[in-house]
Design a protein around this motif. Sequence first.
Motif, mmCIF file in Angstrom:
data_model
loop_
_atom_site.group_PDB
_atom_site.id
_atom_site.type_symbol
_atom_site.label_atom_id
_atom_site.label_comp_id
_atom_site.label_asym_id
_atom_site.label_seq_id
_atom_site.Cartn_x
_atom_site.Cartn_y
_atom_site.Cartn_z
ATOM 1 N N LYS A 113 0.861 -1.052 0.090
ATOM 2 C CA LYS A 113 -0.085 0.327 0.102
ATOM 3 C C LYS A 113 0.834 1.439 0.032
ATOM 4 O O LYS A 113 0.692 2.297 -0.846
ATOM 5 C CB LYS A 113 -0.875 0.046 1.139
ATOM 6 C CG LYS A 113 -1.990 1.272 1.156
ATOM 7 C CD LYS A 113 -2.770 1.272 2.335
ATOM 8 C CE LYS A 113 -3.874 2.195 2.518
ATOM 9 N NZ LYS A 113 -4.744 2.242 3.661
ATOM 10 N N ARG A 114 1.988 1.331 0.678
ATOM 11 C CA ARG A 114 2.778 2.617 0.843
ATOM 12 C C ARG A 114 3.663 2.795 -0.429
ATOM 13 O O ARG A 114 3.662 3.798 -0.873
ATOM 14 C CB ARG A 114 3.789 2.332 2.031
ATOM 15 C CG ARG A 114 3.073 2.456 3.425
ATOM 16 C CD ARG A 114 4.057 2.732 4.443
ATOM 17 N NE ARG A 114 5.011 1.367 4.781
ATOM 18 C CZ ARG A 114 5.984 1.388 5.414
ATOM 19 N NH1 ARG A 114 6.440 2.696 6.010
ATOM 20 N NH2 ARG A 114 6.573 0.302 5.547
ATOM 21 N N LYS A 116 2.306 1.627 -3.423
ATOM 22 C CA LYS A 116 1.520 2.184 -4.501
ATOM 23 C C LYS A 116 1.341 3.713 -4.245
ATOM 24 O O LYS A 116 0.995 4.346 -5.175
ATOM 25 C CB LYS A 116 0.577 1.247 -4.519
ATOM 26 C CG LYS A 116 0.865 -0.147 -5.125
ATOM 27 C CD LYS A 116 -0.466 -0.949 -5.362
ATOM 28 C CE LYS A 116 -0.119 -2.326 -5.930
ATOM 29 N NZ LYS A 116 -1.353 -3.041 -6.145
ATOM 30 N N SER A 117 1.125 4.054 -2.976
ATOM 31 C CA SER A 117 0.703 5.344 -2.646
ATOM 32 C C SER A 117 1.851 6.333 -3.172
ATOM 33 O O SER A 117 1.679 7.269 -3.946
ATOM 34 C CB SER A 117 0.384 5.380 -1.271
ATOM 35 O OG SER A 117 0.197 6.974 -1.030
ATOM 36 N N ASN A 118 3.044 6.079 -2.881
ATOM 37 C CA ASN A 118 4.384 6.807 -3.213
ATOM 38 C C ASN A 118 4.418 6.858 -4.781
ATOM 39 O O ASN A 118 4.589 7.851 -5.407
ATOM 40 C CB ASN A 118 5.421 6.268 -2.771
ATOM 41 C CG ASN A 118 6.593 6.883 -3.069
ATOM 42 O OD1 ASN A 118 7.357 6.712 -4.149
ATOM 43 N ND2 ASN A 118 7.211 7.699 -2.228
ATOM 44 N N LYS A 120 2.109 6.540 -7.079
ATOM 45 C CA LYS A 120 0.808 7.079 -7.312
ATOM 46 C C LYS A 120 1.452 8.844 -7.355
ATOM 47 O O LYS A 120 1.130 9.579 -8.201
ATOM 48 C CB LYS A 120 -0.376 6.972 -6.706
ATOM 49 C CG LYS A 120 -1.596 7.739 -7.317
ATOM 50 C CD LYS A 120 -2.727 7.229 -6.421
ATOM 51 C CE LYS A 120 -4.180 8.058 -6.919
ATOM 52 N NZ LYS A 120 -5.277 7.715 -6.101
ATOM 53 N N GLN A 121 1.902 9.107 -6.194
ATOM 54 C CA GLN A 121 2.042 10.368 -6.091
ATOM 55 C C GLN A 121 3.222 11.027 -7.025
ATOM 56 O O GLN A 121 3.464 12.034 -7.577
ATOM 57 C CB GLN A 121 2.696 10.954 -4.742
ATOM 58 C CG GLN A 121 1.234 10.686 -3.647
ATOM 59 C CD GLN A 121 1.891 10.831 -2.123
ATOM 60 O OE1 GLN A 121 2.223 11.611 -1.565
ATOM 61 N NE2 GLN A 121 1.931 9.808 -1.369
#
Length: 229
Positions: A113-114, A116-118, A120-121
């Motif tokens: 999750k972390r 993929k979030s990074n 995406k940003q």
Amino acid sequence: MSAEAWDLETTRRTTADDIFEKLRADIVSLDLPPGTKLSEAEVARKFDVSRQPVREAFIRLGNMKLLRIQPQRATIVRRISRSEILESRFIRTAVETEIMRLACERYDPAHEKRFKSNLKQQKAAVAAGDTDRFNNLDYAFHRLICDAAGCDFAFKTIAENKFYVDRLCMLSLSSKAGQQEVYEDHVGIFERLSAGDEAGLIAITRLHLSRLNETLDYAEKQYPAYFED
């Protein structure tokens, strides 16, 4: 938030910290280009402080090889040393290669999750052409890998060597094409990490870090005054 700022989160910030952060950001962004003279007195007046916190910030920047402090003479923003850039890259490659091996062995889907979030940003920062944001997310991505490897302590070594080459990298990251290339490398790193592909992960990590060669050659030709050797 920069890697240095993360390290300061657990301690009380001081005036010297604030001055250090501002000067480092200006040096890395090339707002203070190599060869710029800095005066303790002038910086103190700008920040409306005594010279002591400025001196402390200068010393920290000198230890990072970003300033050349000369007693009884002007302090200057250090020019870039090709040999020191390559030394820093060698150290970083050695450390990150081992970190990647451990991250591959210890990878837990809970990390997904972390990552993929990074990513995406990062993609959004590329689209917006936000170089500072992308640079900070770059640091965060490599710190996530250290976390996945269970070696958060190693991030300090990676960051210290990355700090030194940041000015050079900014010449590459100033374009969307440069940011896109780094982003795609990061996507490839995550894909191989999550798949447990150690050989592929090491190969793409080496490729990722080797891109510095092209940037270094380009910068030396286009900005010879930025270099000292």
